[in-house]
Design an enzyme around this catalytic site. Structure first.
Site, PDB file in Angstrom:
ATOM      1  N   SER A  57      59.074 -14.124 -59.159  1.00 36.68           N
ATOM      2  CA  SER A  57      58.172 -13.728 -58.084  1.00 36.68           C
ATOM      3  C   SER A  57      57.575 -12.339 -58.357  1.00 36.68           C
ATOM      4  O   SER A  57      56.925 -12.136 -59.377  1.00 36.68           O
ATOM      5  CB  SER A  57      58.908 -13.786 -56.742  1.00 36.68           C
ATOM      6  OG  SER A  57      58.032 -13.647 -55.649  1.00 36.68           O
ATOM      7  N   ASP A  65      54.945 -24.377 -54.681  1.00 33.26           N
ATOM      8  CA  ASP A  65      55.242 -23.007 -54.262  1.00 33.26           C
ATOM      9  C   ASP A  65      54.380 -22.630 -53.060  1.00 33.26           C
ATOM     10  O   ASP A  65      53.154 -22.621 -53.136  1.00 33.26           O
ATOM     11  CB  ASP A  65      54.979 -22.048 -55.429  1.00 33.26           C
ATOM     12  CG  ASP A  65      55.614 -20.681 -55.226  1.00 33.26           C
ATOM     13  OD1 ASP A  65      55.681 -20.229 -54.064  1.00 33.26           O
ATOM     14  OD2 ASP A  65      56.037 -20.062 -56.217  1.00 33.26           O
ATOM     15  N   HIS A  98      59.274 -22.088 -54.041  1.00 32.05           N
ATOM     16  CA  HIS A  98      59.461 -20.705 -54.488  1.00 32.05           C
ATOM     17  C   HIS A  98      60.941 -20.426 -54.744  1.00 32.05           C
ATOM     18  O   HIS A  98      61.595 -19.676 -54.024  1.00 32.05           O
ATOM     19  CB  HIS A  98      58.893 -19.744 -53.453  1.00 32.05           C
ATOM     20  CG  HIS A  98      58.619 -18.370 -54.008  1.00 32.05           C
ATOM     21  ND1 HIS A  98      57.684 -18.135 -54.999  1.00 32.05           N
ATOM     22  CD2 HIS A  98      59.160 -17.160 -53.714  1.00 32.05           C
ATOM     23  CE1 HIS A  98      57.666 -16.840 -55.282  1.00 32.05           C
ATOM     24  NE2 HIS A  98      58.551 -16.238 -54.518  1.00 32.05           N
TER      25      HIS A  98
END
Length: 254
Positions: free
Chosen positions: A126, A197, A230
């Site tokens: 991320s 995501d 995610h």
């Protein structure tokens, strides 16, 4: 706890930030590579420590630092651990060059004392992945975006569910230097993203890969995962292990 501080890699920078605890996974075999692994927004170095320790990569030393706590615009100014300030998780967001340079300098400092025969890399998830991609751009240019020389040579970059900072100007900066284009082409990058995501949208990850390739990072592998949100999954980490084993020439990767 081990705490460190750093200023950014720009000229005349004065802001200093305090970093949290750094966790280290020692190699279980011959030490061939050291990788700094960067956590996501609001997280800390310990969250990836156990996962990395369990990977079948006995020749890698992993360094898992914790980002400083700072106000984050995306959270309405609420302070949390972050490698840089961010408004939104897309290549088109406003770039915090000072924060990016400060984190890139801190990461380079963590790698600067490694043995000369050990290959160096940066990876992350991320926001941590974005900081790793930013470091790739610094390494290729041979300098931080603020102007100071980038002090280390990187052998690999791994990005999981991240986006590319400074994407609007990267290509023009790279095209102004044949040395930068050459270094970019020689730096293997693994860029992975889940199609499901909901935090860093898949299209942002895909576009980041396209911008990197058009900027000279021709040794880039982009892998997508159907249904992945995610987070990471064993399939993705297996791909990371295989890719690292091949690119770093490790003794074994079971």
């Amino acid at each position: 706890m081990n705490y460190g501080s750093s200023s950014s890699g720009g000229r005349g920078a004065t802001r200093r930030v305090e970093y949290g605890r750094t966790y280290v996974v020692r190699p279980k075999g011959r030490h061939q590579a050291t990788i700094v692994w960067l956590h996501g927004l609001g997280d800390n170095g310990s969250s990836w420590y156990q996962l990395l320790d369990a990977l079948p990569l006995p020749n890698i030393k992993w360094i898992c630092p914790t980002a400083p706590t700072r106000p984050v615009t995306a959270f309405g100014g609420f302070p949390c651990t972050a490698w840089f300030n961010v408004e939104d998780t897309s290549p088109d967001g406003r770039d915090d060059i000072e924060g990016l340079d400060a984190s890139a300098a801190h990461i380079a400092n963590l790698l600067s004392s490694e043995p000369s025969d050990v290959r160096l890399g940066i990876g992350g998830f991320s926001m941590g992945a974005s900081a790793a991609l930013y470091a790739a751009s610094c390494c290729a240019q041979g300098k931080f975006w603020g102007g100071n020389p980038y002090p280390i040579h990187l052998s690999i970059i791994v990005s999981l569910s991240g986006w590319l900072p400074c994407s609007r100007t990267l290509r023009s900066r790279m095209e102004s230097s044949q040395g930068a284009i050459r270094r970019a082409a020689n730096l293997p990058v693994l860029h992975c993203h889940g199609r499901g995501d909901e935090v860093v949208l898949y299209r942002h990850g895909e576009r980041s890969a396209e911008i990197l390739r058009s900027s000279g990072f021709s040794n880039l592998t982009f892998k997508s995962y159907n249904g992945l949100g995610h987070y990471t999954i064993p399939e993705e980490m297996d791909d990371v292990c295989k890719w690292l084993g091949a690119r770093l020439g490790l003794d074994r990767c079971r």
